[in-house]
Design a protein around this motif. Structure first.
Motif, mmCIF file in Angstrom:
data_model
loop_
_atom_site.group_PDB
_atom_site.id
_atom_site.type_symbol
_atom_site.label_atom_id
_atom_site.label_comp_id
_atom_site.label_asym_id
_atom_site.label_seq_id
_atom_site.Cartn_x
_atom_site.Cartn_y
_atom_site.Cartn_z
ATOM 1 N N ASP A 68 -15.033 6.740 -8.822
ATOM 2 C CA ASP A 68 -15.431 8.031 -9.371
ATOM 3 C C ASP A 68 -14.254 8.988 -9.426
ATOM 4 O O ASP A 68 -14.146 9.803 -10.349
ATOM 5 N N HIS A 88 -22.183 3.103 -11.726
ATOM 6 C CA HIS A 88 -21.359 1.907 -11.857
ATOM 7 C C HIS A 88 -22.182 0.739 -12.384
ATOM 8 O O HIS A 88 -21.746 -0.005 -13.286
ATOM 9 N N GLN A 135 -20.352 16.014 -7.401
ATOM 10 C CA GLN A 135 -19.375 15.713 -6.360
ATOM 11 C C GLN A 135 -18.436 16.876 -6.061
ATOM 12 O O GLN A 135 -17.451 16.723 -5.332
ATOM 13 N N THR A 145 -14.690 10.848 -1.845
ATOM 14 C CA THR A 145 -15.270 10.567 -3.154
ATOM 15 C C THR A 145 -15.049 9.091 -3.458
ATOM 16 O O THR A 145 -13.938 8.592 -3.266
ATOM 17 N N LEU A 203 -22.202 11.075 -17.026
ATOM 18 C CA LEU A 203 -20.903 11.326 -16.402
ATOM 19 C C LEU A 203 -20.775 12.791 -16.003
ATOM 20 O O LEU A 203 -20.297 13.103 -14.895
ATOM 21 N N HIS A 221 -12.946 11.315 -12.495
ATOM 22 C CA HIS A 221 -12.615 12.743 -12.459
ATOM 23 C C HIS A 221 -11.247 13.007 -13.080
ATOM 24 O O HIS A 221 -11.079 13.947 -13.862
ATOM 25 N N LEU A 235 -22.790 13.303 -12.864
ATOM 26 C CA LEU A 235 -22.193 12.610 -11.718
ATOM 27 C C LEU A 235 -20.998 13.390 -11.181
ATOM 28 O O LEU A 235 -20.884 13.643 -9.976
ATOM 29 N N LEU A 236 -20.094 13.779 -12.070
ATOM 30 C CA LEU A 236 -18.887 14.479 -11.634
ATOM 31 C C LEU A 236 -19.211 15.860 -11.065
ATOM 32 O O LEU A 236 -18.621 16.287 -10.074
ATOM 33 N N SER A 278 -23.550 7.370 -7.540
ATOM 34 C CA SER A 278 -22.312 6.691 -7.915
ATOM 35 C C SER A 278 -22.548 5.209 -8.151
ATOM 36 O O SER A 278 -22.085 4.642 -9.153
#
Length: 487
Positions: free
Chosen positions: A173, A430, A456, A169, A449, A177, A452-453, A426
């Motif tokens: 990121d 950013h 993953q 990861t 967010l 998390h 994105l999280l 990711s």
């Protein structure tokens, strides 16, 4: 302390109150959590054991028939809505497992026993439970987390919010998390409860072994206020020999050095043996501890600690055998020479007995000894790349994918079609959110967010190619679309 809303703009409260979170963690940093209420005679016991229950369900785009438009829901809810598919009939049992420690702990305390358990719930599971309206589950968890009569028996472990595998990861990121889980936990259970969270449980017990990534992993945990981390014994080595820890039932210092010469360290409790739910379901750590004796650590005799973690709901042994065995062992161990204990409680007793952290033996991530035999920390990233490349040419088994609970599963090989979109999302996050310093309290930032999280989650690189990789790619697509259209 002030409270945080559980839901913000219809989304899980993952961010936006960073100052309040940091303040709560700082205020609790030096205060003992369990020691004032502990009923363990640490100077007289022979050995001890601990168990942790890992609970996780991913978020999936399954709230509808069209993958591109289906609502993002918890996998438990998807199972409940489609009981005839696969093993989805287990959904009611899983739901019960997520709540049952909220019944077991008060019942055993009412008997005058001394139950102990460590709990680790992913953020995606917690949000899935909220989305599904599982207030009964969350209320039971809230009781054993916040009620002073129960909380001494229960320790929460921090985790990556989206159940992300640390070695693969992006490091920036992974920090997101870790902070998102703290934020979400505080919103659900309160800032006071967050201040008591000192240990961290990596998803899939995955520990980075690339020196730069491992350094960032430990630095992230320390920066976020964690005091210790749970590691799998096969993911660490003794620096001098490259061998597995000789005394795994004692705490160690996990020391990680990067190519620039920087060092980060944190206390590590070592989970022994491989991944097997039977170890926890049958309370194996307790029976192993019964055969151990006190050991010298820093010139002080201390009781060793046997630690195990397993899925708290998955598999017939956890569904059916664990409750009866847990009650049996708690009743037998309470007040005995081999009591149950939680991780932070054990470390607080250790410190009170006079054992300093610098007296703990040192470990580092596996395979790093071979790197440091050819270069020194501080030789720089270019030298590190050359050394790793040379080692890989010489030995096809040498890798920098990290270690986890199993050595026969890669979170990287064969998953380029998921990792590529994940890295693209990711980088975009950013560029659009982090680099300009946009306030994470904005709804659009929180929504980006969340996606994105969620994208993953390790599940999208566990089951092989198929529906689960499709889910992962779709969440990456949604993340990128949000960042393109909402900013």
């Amino acid at each position: 302390m002030p409270s945080l809303p559980e839901i913000a703009d219809g989304l899980p409260n993952l961010c936006g109150a960073e100052e309040a979170i940091a303040d709560a963690i700082a205020r609790g940093r030096d205060a003992p959590v369990f020691l004032p209420e502990s009923d363990i005679a640490f100077d007289r016991i022979r050995a001890t054991s601990s168990i942790a229950l890992h609970m996780h369900q991913p978020l999936v785009p399954a709230g509808g028939d069209d993958l591109a438009t289906a609502a993002l829901i918890g996998n438990l809810q998807a199972m409940e809505e489609h009981p005839g598919v696969g093993d989805n009939h287990n959904a009611p049992v899983f739901r019960r497992c997520y709540a049952r420690m909220g019944d077991f702990v008060p019942e055993l305390l009412a008997e005058g026993r001394s139950p102990r358990v460590m709990l680790e719930y992913s953020g995606t599971l917690l949000w899935g439970l909220e989305r599904a309206g599982a207030t009964d589950v969350l209320d039971r968890l809230r009781t054993i987390t916040c009620d002073p009569r129960c909380r001494r028996a229960v320790e929460w472990l921090g985790a990556p919010w989206g159940h992300a595998v640390a070695p693969s990861t992006p490091v920036q990121d992974f920090r997101l998390h870790v902070r998102a889980w703290q934020h979400h936990f505080a919103a659900l259970f309160g800032l006071d409860a967050l201040a008591r969270v000192r240990g961290f449980s990596p998803s899939e017990m995955a520990l980075p072994n690339h020196p730069d990534v491992a350094y960032e992993f430990v630095r992230t945990l320390v920066d976020c206020g964690y005091r210790w981390v749970l590691v799998q014994e096969h993911t660490v080595e003794e620096p001098a020999t490259g061998a597995s820890p000789r005394r795994p039932h004692l705490p160690h210092r996990l020391v990680c050095r990067n190519a620039a010469g920087e060092t980060a360290s944190i206390v590590a409790l070592i989970k022994t043996q491989g991944s097997d739910t039977k170890l926890v379901a049958q309370m194996q750590p307790y029976y192993e501890a019964k055969g151990l004796a006190r050991q010298a650590l820093g010139g002080i005799e201390v009781p060793p600690l046997v630690t195990q973690i397993a899925d708290g709901e998955n598999g017939g042994v956890m569904m059916n055998e664990f409750p009866g065995k847990y009650f049996e062992v708690v009743r037998e161990a309470s007040g005995s020479a081999v009591p149950l204990v939680n991780g932070t409680e054990y470390l607080e007793h250790l410190a009170a007995a006079g054992v300093a952290n610098d007296a703990l033996p040192e470990v580092q991530p596996v395979l790093q000894r071979r790197i440091w035999e050819r270069m020194q920390p501080g030789d720089g990233p270019a030298r590190l790349r050359d050394v790793i490349a040379a080692l890989q040419r010489e030995d096809g088994r040498f890798h920098m994918e990290g270690g986890s609970w199993t050595a026969n599963l890669s979170w990287v090989r064969g998953y380029d079609n998921v990792l590529g979109p994940m890295e693209e999302a990711s980088a975009r996050f950013h560029e659009v959110v982090l680099a300009p310093g946009r306030p994470l309290s904005e709804t659009r930032c929180r929504n980006a967010l969340l996606h994105l999280l969620a994208s993953q989650t390790s599940c999208y690189r566990y089951w092989g190619q198929g529906l689960w990789t499709d889910y992962g790619r779709e969440l990456c697509r949604r993340t990128t679309a949000i960042l393109q259209h909402d900013f």
